[in-house]
Scaffold this motif. Structure first.
Motif, mmCIF file in Angstrom:
data_model
loop_
_atom_site.group_PDB
_atom_site.id
_atom_site.type_symbol
_atom_site.label_atom_id
_atom_site.label_comp_id
_atom_site.label_asym_id
_atom_site.label_seq_id
_atom_site.Cartn_x
_atom_site.Cartn_y
_atom_site.Cartn_z
ATOM 1 N N CYS A 24 0.870 -1.169 0.000
ATOM 2 C CA CYS A 24 0.000 0.000 0.000
ATOM 3 C C CYS A 24 0.912 1.224 0.000
ATOM 4 O O CYS A 24 1.575 1.505 0.999
ATOM 5 C CB CYS A 24 -0.923 0.009 1.219
ATOM 6 N N GLU A 25 0.982 1.915 -1.121
ATOM 7 C CA GLU A 25 1.861 3.083 -1.241
ATOM 8 C C GLU A 25 1.524 4.161 -0.216
ATOM 9 O O GLU A 25 2.403 4.840 0.290
ATOM 10 C CB GLU A 25 1.793 3.662 -2.656
ATOM 11 N N GLU A 26 0.234 4.321 0.097
ATOM 12 C CA GLU A 26 -0.169 5.329 1.081
ATOM 13 C C GLU A 26 0.354 4.964 2.474
ATOM 14 O O GLU A 26 0.771 5.839 3.229
ATOM 15 C CB GLU A 26 -1.682 5.514 1.092
ATOM 16 N N CYS A 27 0.312 3.676 2.820
ATOM 17 C CA CYS A 27 0.860 3.252 4.118
ATOM 18 C C CYS A 27 2.364 3.474 4.173
ATOM 19 O O CYS A 27 2.897 3.885 5.209
ATOM 20 C CB CYS A 27 0.541 1.780 4.381
ATOM 21 N N THR A 42 -11.435 0.659 -11.091
ATOM 22 C CA THR A 42 -11.544 1.780 -12.019
ATOM 23 C C THR A 42 -10.164 2.250 -12.458
ATOM 24 O O THR A 42 -9.894 2.364 -13.641
ATOM 25 C CB THR A 42 -12.314 2.955 -11.385
ATOM 26 N N CYS A 43 -9.276 2.489 -11.501
ATOM 27 C CA CYS A 43 -7.973 3.075 -11.834
ATOM 28 C C CYS A 43 -6.785 2.146 -11.606
ATOM 29 O O CYS A 43 -5.672 2.454 -12.014
ATOM 30 C CB CYS A 43 -7.767 4.375 -11.069
ATOM 31 N N GLY A 44 -7.000 1.012 -10.931
ATOM 32 C CA GLY A 44 -5.932 0.033 -10.746
ATOM 33 C C GLY A 44 -5.012 0.256 -9.571
ATOM 34 O O GLY A 44 -4.085 -0.517 -9.361
ATOM 35 N N VAL A 45 -5.239 1.296 -8.768
ATOM 36 C CA VAL A 45 -4.393 1.554 -7.606
ATOM 37 C C VAL A 45 -4.684 0.512 -6.519
ATOM 38 O O VAL A 45 -5.815 0.045 -6.392
ATOM 39 C CB VAL A 45 -4.603 2.993 -7.077
ATOM 40 N N THR A 46 -3.661 0.128 -5.773
ATOM 41 C CA THR A 46 -3.819 -0.849 -4.703
ATOM 42 C C THR A 46 -3.616 -0.160 -3.358
ATOM 43 O O THR A 46 -2.632 0.563 -3.169
ATOM 44 C CB THR A 46 -2.822 -2.013 -4.865
ATOM 45 N N HIS A 47 -4.578 -0.399 -2.451
ATOM 46 C CA HIS A 47 -4.546 0.192 -1.116
ATOM 47 C C HIS A 47 -4.877 -0.870 -0.077
ATOM 48 O O HIS A 47 -5.335 -1.968 -0.410
ATOM 49 C CB HIS A 47 -5.553 1.329 -1.003
ATOM 50 N N PRO A 53 -5.048 -0.221 9.802
ATOM 51 C CA PRO A 53 -5.294 1.002 10.583
ATOM 52 C C PRO A 53 -5.772 2.201 9.754
ATOM 53 O O PRO A 53 -6.631 2.957 10.195
ATOM 54 C CB PRO A 53 -3.939 1.304 11.228
ATOM 55 N N MET A 54 -5.245 2.385 8.563
ATOM 56 C CA MET A 54 -5.548 3.591 7.782
ATOM 57 C C MET A 54 -6.708 3.429 6.794
ATOM 58 O O MET A 54 -7.205 4.409 6.268
ATOM 59 C CB MET A 54 -4.295 4.070 7.050
ATOM 60 N N LYS A 55 -7.097 2.208 6.473
ATOM 61 C CA LYS A 55 -8.263 1.943 5.599
ATOM 62 C C LYS A 55 -8.193 2.745 4.290
ATOM 63 O O LYS A 55 -9.157 3.378 3.874
ATOM 64 C CB LYS A 55 -9.563 2.230 6.337
ATOM 65 N N HIS A 56 -7.054 2.690 3.621
ATOM 66 C CA HIS A 56 -6.851 3.514 2.430
ATOM 67 C C HIS A 56 -7.761 3.147 1.262
ATOM 68 O O HIS A 56 -8.120 4.027 0.474
ATOM 69 C CB HIS A 56 -5.377 3.476 2.001
ATOM 70 N N ALA A 57 -8.151 1.884 1.108
ATOM 71 C CA ALA A 57 -9.047 1.522 0.000
ATOM 72 C C ALA A 57 -10.396 2.218 0.150
ATOM 73 O O ALA A 57 -10.931 2.766 -0.814
ATOM 74 C CB ALA A 57 -9.222 0.006 -0.083
ATOM 75 N N THR A 58 -10.942 2.225 1.356
ATOM 76 C CA THR A 58 -12.219 2.896 1.599
ATOM 77 C C THR A 58 -12.069 4.406 1.435
ATOM 78 O O THR A 58 -12.941 5.059 0.847
ATOM 79 C CB THR A 58 -12.758 2.544 2.995
ATOM 80 N N LYS A 59 -10.975 4.959 1.914
ATOM 81 C CA LYS A 59 -10.736 6.398 1.738
ATOM 82 C C LYS A 59 -10.655 6.749 0.251
ATOM 83 O O LYS A 59 -11.167 7.790 -0.185
ATOM 84 C CB LYS A 59 -9.455 6.818 2.462
#
Length: 90
Positions: A24-27, A42-47, A53-59
């Motif tokens: 997860c690049e955001e993590c 839609t865009c192919g990004v992985t979260h 803890p950060m729930k980046h996919a939902t964000k």
């Protein structure tokens, strides 16, 4: 897909995008840990998932409006639509 999709967003998926990064690049940017990974269809990004803890996919869904994710975990083959709260294995 093996079963009928339960919503129009999932029905519109013709090819499942699979996350290749394994992170997860955001993590990584925030120094957080993740549990499981999900790939936006839609865009192919992985979260990271909601067990992280950060729930980046939902964000990402709330920011972008991109409704469908797929598990990026080895051996898991499913889609989830945030908008319709629909799940399908494929």
């Amino acid at each position: 897909m093996a079963q009928q999709a339960p919503c129009n967003h999932i029905e519109a998926i013709t090819e499942v995008k699979v996350g290749q990064e394994g992170v997860c690049e955001e993590c990584i940017k925030t120094g957080s840990d993740w549990v499981h990974l999900r790939t936006c269809q839609t865009c192919g990004v992985t979260h990271c998932c909601d067990d992280s803890p950060m729930k980046h996919a939902t964000k990402h869904f709330h920011r972008s409006g991109h409704p469908v994710i797929a598990s990026a975990e080895p051996g898991e083959r499913w889609l989830w639509c945030y908008a319709d709260k629909a799940f399908v294995e494929y």
